[in-house]
Design an enzyme around this catalytic site. Structure first.
Site, mmCIF file in Angstrom:
data_model
loop_
_atom_site.group_PDB
_atom_site.id
_atom_site.type_symbol
_atom_site.label_atom_id
_atom_site.label_comp_id
_atom_site.label_asym_id
_atom_site.label_seq_id
_atom_site.Cartn_x
_atom_site.Cartn_y
_atom_site.Cartn_z
ATOM 1 N N LYS A 155 8.684 -3.801 -7.457
ATOM 2 C CA LYS A 155 9.264 -2.518 -7.099
ATOM 3 C C LYS A 155 10.527 -2.260 -7.911
ATOM 4 O O LYS A 155 11.355 -3.147 -8.077
ATOM 5 C CB LYS A 155 9.615 -2.540 -5.600
ATOM 6 C CG LYS A 155 9.353 -1.249 -4.870
ATOM 7 C CD LYS A 155 9.536 -1.473 -3.376
ATOM 8 C CE LYS A 155 9.235 -0.215 -2.602
ATOM 9 N NZ LYS A 155 9.390 -0.430 -1.149
ATOM 10 N N ARG B 68 2.863 -7.492 -2.985
ATOM 11 C CA ARG B 68 2.461 -6.172 -2.509
ATOM 12 C C ARG B 68 1.084 -5.857 -3.108
ATOM 13 O O ARG B 68 0.706 -6.393 -4.139
ATOM 14 C CB ARG B 68 3.462 -5.102 -2.944
ATOM 15 C CG ARG B 68 4.882 -5.333 -2.453
ATOM 16 C CD ARG B 68 5.836 -4.307 -3.031
ATOM 17 N NE ARG B 68 7.203 -4.488 -2.534
ATOM 18 C CZ ARG B 68 8.119 -5.257 -3.124
ATOM 19 N NH1 ARG B 68 7.803 -5.906 -4.244
ATOM 20 N NH2 ARG B 68 9.331 -5.361 -2.612
ATOM 21 N N ARG C 271 0.667 -10.020 3.247
ATOM 22 C CA ARG C 271 2.005 -10.241 2.657
ATOM 23 C C ARG C 271 2.965 -10.689 3.765
ATOM 24 O O ARG C 271 3.788 -11.592 3.572
ATOM 25 C CB ARG C 271 2.484 -8.952 2.006
ATOM 26 C CG ARG C 271 3.940 -8.975 1.514
ATOM 27 C CD ARG C 271 4.199 -7.707 0.702
ATOM 28 N NE ARG C 271 5.606 -7.355 0.591
ATOM 29 C CZ ARG C 271 6.445 -7.863 -0.314
ATOM 30 N NH1 ARG C 271 6.011 -8.767 -1.172
ATOM 31 N NH2 ARG C 271 7.706 -7.464 -0.358
ATOM 32 N N HIS D 143 -0.688 -5.432 3.426
ATOM 33 C CA HIS D 143 0.669 -5.767 3.848
ATOM 34 C C HIS D 143 0.666 -6.784 4.980
ATOM 35 O O HIS D 143 1.630 -7.541 5.146
ATOM 36 C CB HIS D 143 1.422 -4.513 4.287
ATOM 37 C CG HIS D 143 2.893 -4.753 4.480
ATOM 38 N ND1 HIS D 143 3.764 -4.931 3.420
ATOM 39 C CD2 HIS D 143 3.647 -4.878 5.605
ATOM 40 C CE1 HIS D 143 4.973 -5.135 3.878
ATOM 41 N NE2 HIS D 143 4.931 -5.123 5.197
ATOM 42 N N HIS E 111 12.391 -9.213 -2.612
ATOM 43 C CA HIS E 111 13.313 -8.425 -1.794
ATOM 44 C C HIS E 111 14.698 -8.422 -2.433
ATOM 45 O O HIS E 111 15.263 -9.476 -2.714
ATOM 46 C CB HIS E 111 13.428 -9.023 -0.381
ATOM 47 C CG HIS E 111 12.196 -8.867 0.440
ATOM 48 N ND1 HIS E 111 11.879 -9.702 1.495
ATOM 49 C CD2 HIS E 111 11.182 -7.965 0.370
ATOM 50 C CE1 HIS E 111 10.737 -9.319 2.028
ATOM 51 N NE2 HIS E 111 10.294 -8.273 1.368
ATOM 52 N N TYR F 213 11.014 -11.531 8.795
ATOM 53 C CA TYR F 213 10.000 -12.576 8.872
ATOM 54 C C TYR F 213 10.454 -13.758 9.717
ATOM 55 O O TYR F 213 9.712 -14.720 9.908
ATOM 56 C CB TYR F 213 9.605 -13.024 7.462
ATOM 57 C CG TYR F 213 9.022 -11.884 6.677
ATOM 58 C CD1 TYR F 213 7.763 -11.376 6.991
ATOM 59 C CD2 TYR F 213 9.740 -11.265 5.660
ATOM 60 C CE1 TYR F 213 7.241 -10.297 6.310
ATOM 61 C CE2 TYR F 213 9.222 -10.185 4.970
ATOM 62 C CZ TYR F 213 7.972 -9.707 5.296
ATOM 63 O OH TYR F 213 7.447 -8.632 4.625
#
Length: 291
Positions: free
Chosen positions: A169, A145, A243, A240, A267, A276
């Site tokens: 995150k 990110r 990414r 992004h 994730h 994806y």
């Protein structure tokens, strides 16, 4: 209420600044709706009020994705009220969210050729070629990110082990593999960076941050990529997107498993990684013509 809710999201949930502002603004809109609808001050959440608000948003033609985000903001506030002892029940559950059928066609995928163009022009930037090439390489092949890239410390780079230590995150730590392109880019940039007189502990520095001990801000990322939109003939180029390129490229071209991509990108929910699996229009056309 307002300051307490922001503090709850920042300190307790450790949400990003953008998410905090988004949820905060969504709650202000709900509060305004409540006050106008019932001519009384909003104090606690009741299921029927949220259900009617959801219907109001549908009537206004808001997209399901936007409505779901607003419901998540309200649900987050619901948890905050429980912590504060204002109420003791969760009024929003998964059943209240709008079910969205995901389609495998993704029009916003950036191609390998486009990424190669960005790297090509970044490497030719007379002023900041080493920095920009390193930045683009880490985004494209690390799957980070924007906030994670700006917060890479020099001590997080383990060139001998070929890994980056990333605090992602929600304060979740992960190890990101440094591939050959990233390795060369980082080594070259570090040689150049070592010539800069700075005690800043972060990998990327700007004119403003060079005399501080703070990371560059998110605008730094967008400013770098803005330099390459026109020469690469791209209408939109943001962190992004690169990414996303990593996730798609890793699955479709490099042979990564879903679990491996999830681990690299940080994730916690495998369903997030499944986006994806989406492919571009041209790929879909090629497959369709094989029928």
């Amino acid at each position: 209420m307002k300051d307490g809710f922001k503090n709850y999201m920042e300190k307790k949930l450790r949400l990003s600044e953008n998410t905090i502002n988004s949820y905060y603004n969504d709650m202000k809109l709900f509060e305004n709706y409540y006050n106008l609808s019932y001519t009384e001050e909003f104090s606690k959440l009741v299921y029927i009020d949220v259900a009617l608000y959801k219907q109001n948003l549908l009537n206004k033609g808001l997209s399901p994705k936007t409505i779901n985000r607003k419901l998540t903001a309200i649900r987050t506030y619901n948890k905050f009220l429980i912590q504060e002892g204002v109420q003791d029940d969760i009024v929003i559950t998964e059943r209240d969210y709008i079910k969205i059928q995901k389609f495998t066609l993704n029009p916003n995928i950036i191609s390998v050729q486009d990424v190669n163009k960005i790297k090509h022009y970044a490497a030719q930037n007379q002023k900041n070629s080493k920095r920009d090439f390193c930045f683009v390489s880490i985004l494209s092949y690390g799957g980070l990110r924007a906030s994670e890239v700006t917060n890479i410390r020099l001590s997080d780079i383990k060139l001998d082990e070929r890994v980056l230590y990333i605090m992602g995150k929600g304060g979740k730590f992960r190890t990101v593999i440094i591939n050959n392109i990233m390795y060369i880019a980082i080594v070259d940039y570090l040689v150049e960076r070592n010539k800069i007189k700075t005690n800043n502990p972060y990998l990327f520095v700007s004119q403003k941050s060079v005399k501080t001990d703070k990371p560059v801000n998110r605008n730094f990322c967008n400013r770098i990529l803005d330099n390459y939109k026109s020469c690469c003939n791209l209408k939109d180029l943001h962190p992004h997107l690169l990414r996303h390129f990593f996730g798609t490229n890793a699955i479709h071209n490099a042979g990564y498993s879903i679990d491996q991509v999830a681990a690299q990108m940080g994730h916690s929910d495998i369903n997030t990684t499944k986006q994806y699996l989406a492919t571009g229009k041209q790929d879909m056309m090629t497959l369709a013509n094989k029928l």
